[in-house]
Design an enzyme around this catalytic site. Sequence first.
Site, PDB file in Angstrom:
ATOM      1  CD  GLU A 262      18.575  11.514  -3.496  1.00 14.88           C
ATOM      2  OE1 GLU A 262      19.404  11.971  -3.079  1.00 14.88           O
ATOM      3  OE2 GLU A 262      17.437  11.677  -2.256  1.00 14.88           O
ATOM      4  CB  THR A 306      18.704  12.455   1.688  1.00 16.77           C
ATOM      5  OG1 THR A 306      19.056  12.621   0.610  1.00 16.77           O
ATOM      6  CG2 THR A 306      16.807  12.075   1.961  1.00 16.77           C
ATOM      7  CG  ASP A 484      17.023  15.663  -1.449  1.00 16.70           C
ATOM      8  OD1 ASP A 484      17.030  15.494  -2.984  1.00 16.70           O
ATOM      9  OD2 ASP A 484      17.471  13.959  -0.740  1.00 16.70           O
TER      10      ASP A 484
END
Length: 715
Positions: A262, A306, A484
Site C-alpha cells: 500500500e 488501489t 500500488d
Amino acid sequence: MKYVQSILAKCSTRIGFLILLISCFWAKTMLAYFVDFKLGVTNPFQFIIVVINPLATTFLLVGIALYFKKSRTFYPIAIIIDILNTVLLYLNVIYFREFTDFMTVSTMTGYSKVNQGLSGSSIALTNFHDVFYWIDLVVIIALLVTKKIKIDHRPLNRRIGLAVTSFSLLFFAINLSLGEMDRPQLLTRTFDRTYIVKYLGLDAFTVYDGLKSQHNNDLRATATKSELDDVLKFTHSHYAKPNKKYYGFIAKGKNVIILHLESFQQFLIGKKINGKEVTPFLNKLYKSKSSYSFRNFFHQVGQGKTSDAENMLETSTYGLPQGSLFAQLGSDNTFQAAPAILKQRRNYTSAVFHGNVASFWNRNNVYKEMGYQYFFDASYYDTSGDRSMGYGLKDKLLFRDSVKYLQNLQQPFYAKYITVTNHFPYDLDKEDTSPNFKTTDTGDDVVDNYFVTAHYLDQSIHEFYRYLKKTGLLKNSMIVLYGDHYGISDSENKNLAKALGKNPDDWTDYDNAQLQRVPLIINLPGTKHGYVSNKYAGEIDVLPTLMHLLGISTKRYVQFGTDIFSKQHDQVVAFRNQDWVSPSFTSVSGDIYSNKTGQLMKLTKRQKKQVDKDKARVDKELSLSDSLNEKNLLRFYHPKGFETVDPRKYNYANGYQKEREIADKRGKKSTSLYSKRGNTIKDYVTNAPEIHHKSTDSNRIKITNPDASNNDSSR
C-alpha cells in the site's frame, strides 16, 4: 452599529437575503480556490475568470427560490440550495487534499462502495480553516431564528426570477467565452478537470461531468460486437512474444503470492534515515539474486487508486478516466482476469486476504466477476480494539492471522495480500513503532510518518517470509511484490524533497512524474540469476509477464500490457491522465522533459516525430481500454479455452469451512499445506504487541460480510 443594522435591514428583503447567500458562498469558493485547490492561475486574465466563475451558477441555483411566492417556501429552499452547494464544495476540498483532483459524478455515485474505512483519513484531511466553509450558514440561520434578519412576506413577481435566470445564463455564456479565449476547445478536449473548474467553476464542472457520465452509460447500453474489432486489432499487434529463456522454465506450477504494498514508492528502496534503512528486508530482497527487480516501474492509477492498481494487475486493462472501475462498473463487468485464467488453464485455487470490509471498493462483487474463489476480508479476523487502523487490520496481524486460511488452500494457489498500514494519513500506534528507528523531521507529519509506517510494513513482510521459509512454501512459490500507487501526493512533494536531499525551490513537474515510480520485485527462491532491470514498465505489464513466467500464453486474451522480459516489450508507460514516460522522455501536460537532464526540451524534428508517435500510441491505448470497459465489450469476446465467469457461483461466507470440506473430500489427494504438514499456525512468529491484548467490543472499522446473514464465525 448603524452600518450593521443597515446591512441587516437590506438582508431582510428577499433580494437582499439571496445576495447575502450568494456573497457568502462566493467567499467560500474563493477560499477553496486559493487555499485548498491548485488551479494553476498564471496570468491576470485567468485570475479575473477564477474570481467571477462561481457567480453565474450560484445566481442560477439560488435564484430558483425566486419562483416561490410564499415566504415559508422561499427561505427553506434558498437555504437548502446553499447548504447542498456548500456540501459539494467541501467534499471536493477534502477529496482534493487526498487525490489532487475533483470529485466526478462517478466518484460520487460510487461513494457508498468506498466509504467504509474512510472516516479516519477524512478527519486527517481536515484543517483549522475549514470552519469558514460552514460558519456563514450557522450565523445566517441564527440571525433568522433571532429575527435579526426578518422574514419578508411580500411576494415577488415571477418576472424577477426569470430575469435572474436569464442574467445567470447570459453571464455563464460570457464566462464560457472568456474561458475559450484563454483555453480553446475547453469542453471538447477536457485535457484536465482542473481546467474546467478554473474557467467555469465547480458547479459547472459537476453538471458537465454528469452529462458525460450519462453519455457513457448510453454507450454501454447500445454497444455492439463490431466495436471490439479495433480493440482486438490493437492488442494483437501490440502483443509481445515471451522470452524463451523465462517462458515456463523458472515458475511453472509454482504458487503465486502477490504482496500488494500500500502507497509504497520506489524511493523507499535503499533509503536511509539517520543512518538506518527504512526497509532493510525489502532492500535485501530487491537486490537478491533470486529476484527480478525493476527500478523504472511506474504506477498508472487514476481516481480509483488501489482498485485501479488491482484491476491492471488482474486484467491488464486500465482503470477509468473518472472514478473507479471497481465501484462504477465492476458489479456487472466482464473480465478475463488472472484468477479465472489460472483456474481454467492450470487448476489454481485463488484467494484474497484483506483486513478491511468486503464492500470497500466494491471488492465483494468485483472479485466474483474475476473468478476469485475465496475472499478473506475483515469478517474473518479479530479487528477489535487497537488491532486495526482506519483502513483495516494491521499488516503484522493480517499475515499472522491469515495462516489459518492460507494453509488450507489447495495448491497450486494464486493468493493476494492487500496491506493497509502504510496508508494515508500514516498513523501508527506508538507500541507498533520501532524504538531503534527515528524518522525525518521535515515539519510535515504526513512525510515524517510515512517512513514510520513503511518501516512497519517492511517488518511485516519479513515475518511473513520467515513463515514461508519454515513451512516450505517459499521454495514452491513465486512471490510478487509491488507498490500500488504514490504515498506522498504532489501537494506534499516539496516537503518530501527535504527528506530526499533536494532543494524544494527547484522542484518541478518533472520531479513529480519521476516520483510515480513504485517497486516491482518478482522473487523466485531457488533462482540464482536475478538482477535489477533498467527497463521501463508499468502495472499494466504485470499480468502478461507473470502468465509467461508460468508458461501460459496470453496471445488469445485482451491485454494492453506486454511481457517485461520480452524483447518486444513496449517501454512507453502511459499515465491515466495521458501523460507518459519512456527511457528518453517524460511528458507532463504536453511539456516534454529530457530524462538525462530533467529539463524542458526543444525537440529536433526526429525527436518530435518519436514523441508524436509515442503520444498517439498512449492516447489510442487509453481510449481503447476505456471503450472496452465502459461498453463492457468483453461480453462479446470468447477466446478459445476461456469460459466467461459466472459470479453466481461464488459466495465469500464460510470460507474456512469450504476449504476444510474440500480437503476432507479429497482425502490423501489434498494438496493443501495443512494436509501435508499439519497445522502451521505455531510456525508463525511475530512481535506484534496486539497478540497479547484481549478482544474488546470496540472496533475502528465496521465489520460486515455482504455474503453472510451473520458474520462468519470461523475465526
